[in-house]
Every structure is written in structure tokens, then in C-alpha cells.
Motif scaffolding. Structure first.
Motif, mmCIF file in Angstrom:
data_model
loop_
_atom_site.group_PDB
_atom_site.id
_atom_site.type_symbol
_atom_site.label_atom_id
_atom_site.label_comp_id
_atom_site.label_asym_id
_atom_site.label_seq_id
_atom_site.Cartn_x
_atom_site.Cartn_y
_atom_site.Cartn_z
ATOM 1 N N VAL A 1 -3.927 0.378 -2.854
ATOM 2 C CA VAL A 1 -3.510 -0.939 -2.361
ATOM 3 C C VAL A 1 -3.377 -1.916 -3.520
ATOM 4 O O VAL A 1 -4.283 -2.023 -4.359
ATOM 5 N N SER B 1 5.346 5.042 1.978
ATOM 6 C CA SER B 1 5.293 3.691 1.422
ATOM 7 C C SER B 1 6.136 2.759 2.266
ATOM 8 O O SER B 1 7.294 3.053 2.568
ATOM 9 N N TRP C 1 -5.468 9.281 1.657
ATOM 10 C CA TRP C 1 -5.929 8.361 0.620
ATOM 11 C C TRP C 1 -4.891 7.273 0.440
ATOM 12 O O TRP C 1 -3.691 7.514 0.563
ATOM 13 N N THR C 2 -5.368 6.065 0.136
ATOM 14 C CA THR C 2 -4.446 4.955 -0.040
ATOM 15 C C THR C 2 -4.725 4.224 -1.343
ATOM 16 O O THR C 2 -5.876 4.177 -1.808
ATOM 17 N N PHE D 1 0.321 5.442 0.937
ATOM 18 C CA PHE D 1 -0.600 6.408 1.556
ATOM 19 C C PHE D 1 -0.253 7.828 1.113
ATOM 20 O O PHE D 1 0.893 8.263 1.215
ATOM 21 N N SER E 1 0.834 -1.204 0.000
ATOM 22 C CA SER E 1 0.000 0.000 0.000
ATOM 23 C C SER E 1 0.869 1.255 0.000
ATOM 24 O O SER E 1 2.001 1.251 0.479
ATOM 25 N N ALA F 1 3.998 10.913 -0.525
ATOM 26 C CA ALA F 1 3.374 9.671 -0.057
ATOM 27 C C ALA F 1 4.279 8.971 0.941
ATOM 28 O O ALA F 1 5.481 9.242 1.019
ATOM 29 N N ALA G 1 -2.779 10.849 -5.230
ATOM 30 C CA ALA G 1 -3.171 9.444 -5.343
ATOM 31 C C ALA G 1 -3.690 9.138 -6.745
ATOM 32 O O ALA G 1 -3.405 8.075 -7.326
#
Length: 584
Positions: free
Chosen positions: A258, A217, A255-256, A182, A180, A215, A189
Motif C-alpha cells: 500500500v 491493481s 499479500w498487499t 494485491f 494498493s 497482481a 510482493a
């Protein structure tokens, strides 16, 4: 469990009342006479409590609960049973159960039980059981026992649906291996997923996003239980085929995205047991609610209008007046009614800072229904326990007796034994002198060193240091050094470390070293050249510092010694009979 812990039998000499051949067969034994001062007796075989009585020897399997009520000893009116012995044996030998074979073990255990009951008998004789500080806890414990047994009765028919347990278990044991990323902003995103759609590689894009600080990670993918993933995210991941990634999903403050790599289901018996316990607990709670609702409907009449009309947050006349209010808010058939004053007292009892803060926050009116329900529930439990005669059950009697015995024993120690115990400074100091080795500060070091990948380079560096080479120069010019982040034990001359905190191989190598000494230490395929920058030898902590700790131990020993003296003295005042046979 008990059959494993207690695989043996006891030999008990039981008194058998002598009966003539022409005596009626159903004649009951005469009651034992009351104990008289000075009439105590302890023997390996039982002292016959009845004139004309003989004894028989009975082998009692200790693990067989049918023999639980059989007496193994008596102290005045206190009876010590096989149940008591079995429980103490299980506790005492829990960690060494297989070694418990000798009769001497049981003799010692019985003696411990006799000592406790002798103290309890004396506590009753001097009226400690009439003290309020004893009577109230005993009454409270009786209420707890009743509650437990009513609860047990109400839920006795509860069953667990295996299909439901299996369904929940199969769901809970599912795991996904996911990766994932983030993002703080939805736009970033979306840029990430657009790059993926254009053929970008997930890991490379994630690394770049982290480097650009847009982000967070993690390092690679990881296995995680589906139940631990945010529900909304799990729903979207569920739709994916392995290797695919989600669209941007809302997750907390950001927000993610995946990627699903793999799915599996893992067998986990502990998890299955936990789920079964949870399902059973929910079923029990449901059964108890139904049971309580039925009793309440049958036996309780609540004045809802009165309860609603009275404010506990803003009572007319003040809260103290409400505490004295005798108006009935609930009537319980077979028990005294519940008054508003009782509800007020129940609300106030747990508030250590008084009711005013709770009133200001409007809490009491929100809690008044729960307080009333608790008071009603207590009455219903008492009524139901009496109806079911639960106080007469073996479990209730055993638990009540255990609690009362423990309470009277500790009360006797607090009230009678401890006030007589005096420990002097000289006694504390004598104990300190005997135990000085227990109160030592460890040696402390400040160390600097070099870690090498092989012994040859370490030996070379050691010779250089012993020849006068500067340590800093050696650090900068030596070959085969282990990088700091890979060193098993990091050495920093600015930090002080105790000998106890060092790995054993360092502690042994540095034994006897003084300031400036250099040692060679091998530790897990690494070779260290260590120089002692500063050494502080171990030292004994001063008496004044450790006296509180010493005094506690000395005082405890003195209490135990005084208690032994009391037991020895009281055995002459309370008749003691031991029925456990120690002869072959």
C-alpha cells in the motif's frame, strides 16, 4: 415537529353541567347516561350529555400536549381525544402540512375517527373482544408495552459522554488516499517492494505486475475511511509519510503493498449522529444489564444444580415428558415459579421442524440458560411494571387503546364485513373496460443504428440509407462515428427493447415508425441514425390475465362501500357526539 405541522387551534364546544347559584361549588357533574338504540346524535356543536347542561366554546391549541386528553367526540363509551386527532392529522398531512388550514379538514378527520370508533363499539357489543384471537394479541401487546416502559425507566438517567463521542468521531472521520497492489504470492510482493527500493515508480511497477498476471491493481489511488481498512494493514499505513509504501502485508488469501498519498479528516454530521446513537445504545444496554442483575439478585432464586443436571438434548423419558415436567427451576418473588416444562416449551416454540434436528446438533442445552433468563425476565418486567404503576401511565394507556382499536376494527372487517361482500365477474369486467389503458403491453422494437459526433454526418448517412445504401456498408465507411463505448444509447438489432425502456428522445422520434423506417435522433450531443428492424405495436393485456389484479381493487372498493354502509347503520345504535365546532 408538531408545532410546524399543526400551527392551529380547534374550537371545541364542551358540555358544562348547569349548577344553580345555591348549589355546592364542588358538586361533580352527573355521569352520562348509557347509549340507547336509536338515540344517536351528531352535530357541529356538542349534544349535551347531561340534562340541564349548557355548552362553552374552548379554543384548544392542537400542538399543545397539555390539551391531549380533551374529547373532540364520543361514540358510546369510546372517547376520541385531541391526541387522537393530532396523531391522525400529522399522518394524513405529513407531505402537505403547510396546506392544512381549513376547519373542514379537521371535520373530515373527526368523521374518520368516529367511523372507526363506531365499528369498534359494535365489535365490543357483539363480543369480538372476547375472542381468543383478539384477547391474546392484546395481552401480548400489553407485555410489549410494559417491557418498553420498564426499559425506558431503567435507562432514564443514561447520559452520553461528549468527549467519548468526539474521540470516536475524530477517529472514524479520518480518510486516506491510497494506492494498493494485491499479490497472490509473498515472493512476488517482495520482488515488487525490492524494485520500489531500487528506485522504481509505484504506478509503473503496479501496471507491469498486473500485465504479468502476478497482481491485481486498481486504477489510481482512491480515498477510503481508515475504519474500513483491515486493522493490521491500517497500523502499518499509519506509520507512513505521504508518498511512501508499506512492506508486503498479509491481507486475506494474499499479500498487499500500500502506498499512502494523502491524509484528511472529513466533517460528516450523519456519521457523528450514528456514533452518538451507538454510544448511547451501548450505555443503555449496560444500564439495562445492571438493572436486570439487581432485580434478579433481589427477587430470583435459580436451582442451578437442577438446570445443569437436566439435558434437553437427551432427556430421560423423551422431550414430550420434559414439556410436562413441573419441577421448579427458578423462583421469582411475587410471581409464579418457572418450571422445567416452561423452559422446554420455550425452547421448542421457535423450531418449525421440531426439536429433533436441534437435539442432534446439541443446541438445546446450549440455549437452556438463555431460555430460562427470558422467562425470568418476563416475570421481572411484570413485577416492576406493577410496582411502578406503568399500566396507568398516559403512554401505556394510549398505546394499549390504539392497538385494541385497530385490532377490533380489522377483526370486525374480517369477521362481519368481508363475508357479506360478493364481487361478480361482470363487475370485474366492467372495471377492466374502464381501465384498459392501465393494462397495456408497451410497443417493442428491434433497432439498429449509427451514432455520429455531429448532425451533418448524421444527415448525410440518413440520405444514403433512404437512397438504398446498405446499412452494414455505411457502418464501415462513415466518418465521425461515436465509438460504441462512448454512445449514450447502444443499438443492437439482435435485442428487443420496450418503448418504455428507451430514452424519451428516442421514444418521441420513433412514434409511428414501422418496419424498415429510418429516423434521426439527437441525444446529449450525439446524433443517431436509427432503422427499425422490427416493430411490435402496443397491445391490451387480456382480461383473464389481469383479472386477479382488477379483482383485488374491485373487492377493496366493495369492502369500503360495505363498511360505509355499516357505519351509517350503526350510528343509530351507538350514541355519537361531536364536539368540534365548525361554525365561525
Amino acid at each position: 415537529m408538531l408545532s410546524r405541522l399543526l400551527p392551529c387551534a380547534l374550537a371545541i364546544a364542551a358540555p358544562l353541567t348547569w349548577a344553580r347559584a345555591d348549589a355546592p361549588k364542588a358538586a361533580a357533574p352527573a355521569p352520562a347516561p348509557a347509549a340507547a338504540a336509536g338515540a344517536g346524535a351528531t352535530s357541529d356543536s356538542a349534544k349535551s350529555p347531561n340534562a340541564g347542561s349548557v355548552s362553552i366554546r374552548v379554543r384548544v391549541p392542537l400542538a399543545d400536549e397539555r390539551f391531549g386528553p380533551v374529547p373532540v367526540a364520543t361514540v358510546a363509551d369510546e372517547v376520541i381525544t385531541v391526541d387522537d386527532l393530532r396523531e391522525l392529522a400529522a399522518i394524513t398531512h405529513q407531505d402537505r402540512a403547510e396546506g392544512m388550514t381549513g376547519k373542514a379538514d379537521f371535520t373530515k378527520l373527526v368523521e374518520r375517527l368516529v367511523a372507526v370508533r363506531t365499528i369498534v363499539a359494535e365489535a365490543r357489543a357483539i363480543g369480538l373482544d372476547d375472542l381468543e384471537e383478539v384477547k391474546k394479541p392484546i395481552a401480548d401487546n400489553k407485555e410489549r408495552i410494559r417491557f418498553d416502559l420498564v426499559r425506558k425507566h431503567a435507562s432514564k438517567d443514561v447520559t452520553v459522554d461528549p468527549a467519548e463521542v468526539k474521540r470516536l468521531y475524530d477517529e472514524a472521520r479520518r480518510e486516506w488516499r491510497i494506492r494498493s497492489v494485491f499479490f497472490g504470492q509473498e515472493a512476488e510482493a517482495k520482488k515488487f517492494t525490492a524494485a520500489l527500493a531500487a528506485g522504481g515508480e509505484f504506478d509503473a511497477l503496479a501496471k507491469k505486475a498486473a500485465e504479468d498476471k502476478v497482481a491485481r491493481s486498481g486504477e489510481g489511488s482512491q480515498w477510503i475511511r481508515v475504519s474500513e481498512i483491515q486493522v493490521s494493514v491500517a497500523k502499518e499505513v499509519e506509520k507512513l509519510a505521504p508518498g511512501k509504501a508499506t512492506a508486503p502485508l498479509k491481507a486475506g488469501p494474499g499479500w498487499t503493498v500500500v502506498r499512502l498519498d494523502e491524509k484528511r479528516s472529513v466533517e460528516d454530521e450523519a456519521l457523528r449522529a450514528k456514533i452518538e446513537s451507538t454510544v448511547r445504545g451501548e450505555a443503555v444496554a449496560k444500564a439495562l444489564q445492571a438493572y436486570y442483575a439487581k432485580l434478579k439478585k433481589q427477587l430470583v432464586r435459580i436451582d442451578t444444580k437442577l438446570l445443569r443436571a437436566v439435558s434437553f438434548d437427551k432427556p430421560k423419558g423423551g422431550f414430550e415428558a420434559l414439556r410436562k415436567d413441573r419441577r421448579v427451576v427458578a423462583r421469582v418473588e411475587g410471581a409464579k415459579p418457572v418450571t422445567l416444562g416452561e423452559v422446554a416449551e420455550s425452547l421448542a416454540r421457535p423450531l418449525f421442524h421440531g426439536v429433533a434436528p436441534a437435539q442432534e446438533q446439541g443446541k438445546l442445552d446450549k440455549q437452556k440458560q438463555d431460555a430460562l433468563d427470558a422467562l425470568v425476565s418476563k416475570r421481572l418486567v411484570t413485577i416492576e411494571a406493577e410496582r411502578l404503576r406503568l399500566d396507568d401511565t398516559p403512554e401505556a394507556k394510549r398505546r394499549a387503546a390504539e392497538f385494541e382499536t385497530n385490532l377490533l376494527f380489522t377483526t370486525f372487517i374480517d369477521r362481519v364485513v368481508i363475508p357479506e361482500v360478493k364481487v361478480t365477474e361482470a363487475e370485474d369486467r366492467a372495471a377492466y373496460e374502464k381501465r384498459k389503458d392501465e393494462f397495456k403491453y408497451p410497443a417493442f422494437y428491434r433497432l439498429e443504428g449509427l451514432a455520429f459526433q455531429d448532425a451533418k454526418n448524421a444527415q448525410k448517412a440518413l440520405k444514403s440509407l433512404q437512397g438504398g445504401t446498405d446499412f452494414k456498408w455505411l457502418r464501415s465507411n462513415s466518418d465521425g462515428l461515436v465509438p460504441e463505448e462512448e454512445q449514450v444509447f447502444r443499438l443492437d438489432a439482435t435485442q428487443t427493447i420496450s418503448a418504455r425502456a428507451m430514452p424519451e428522445e428516442f421514444r418521441k422520434a420513433l412514434a409511428g415508425a414501422q418496419d424498415g423506417d429510418v429516423r434521426l435522433v439527437a441525444s446529449k450531443d450525439q446524433h443517431y441514425v436509427v432503422r427499425v428492424a422490427q416493430f411490435t405495436p402496443e397491445s391490451v393485456r387480456p382480461f383473464e390475465e389481469v383479472r386477479p389484479e382488477i379483482h383485488k381493487d374491485v373487492f377493496g372498493t366493495a369492502i369500503a362501500r360495505a363498511l360505509d354502509g355499516w357505519v351509517e347503520k350503526l350510528r343509530d345504535a351507538h350514541e355519537v357526539n361531536v364536539y368540534l365546532v365548525t361554525s365561525p
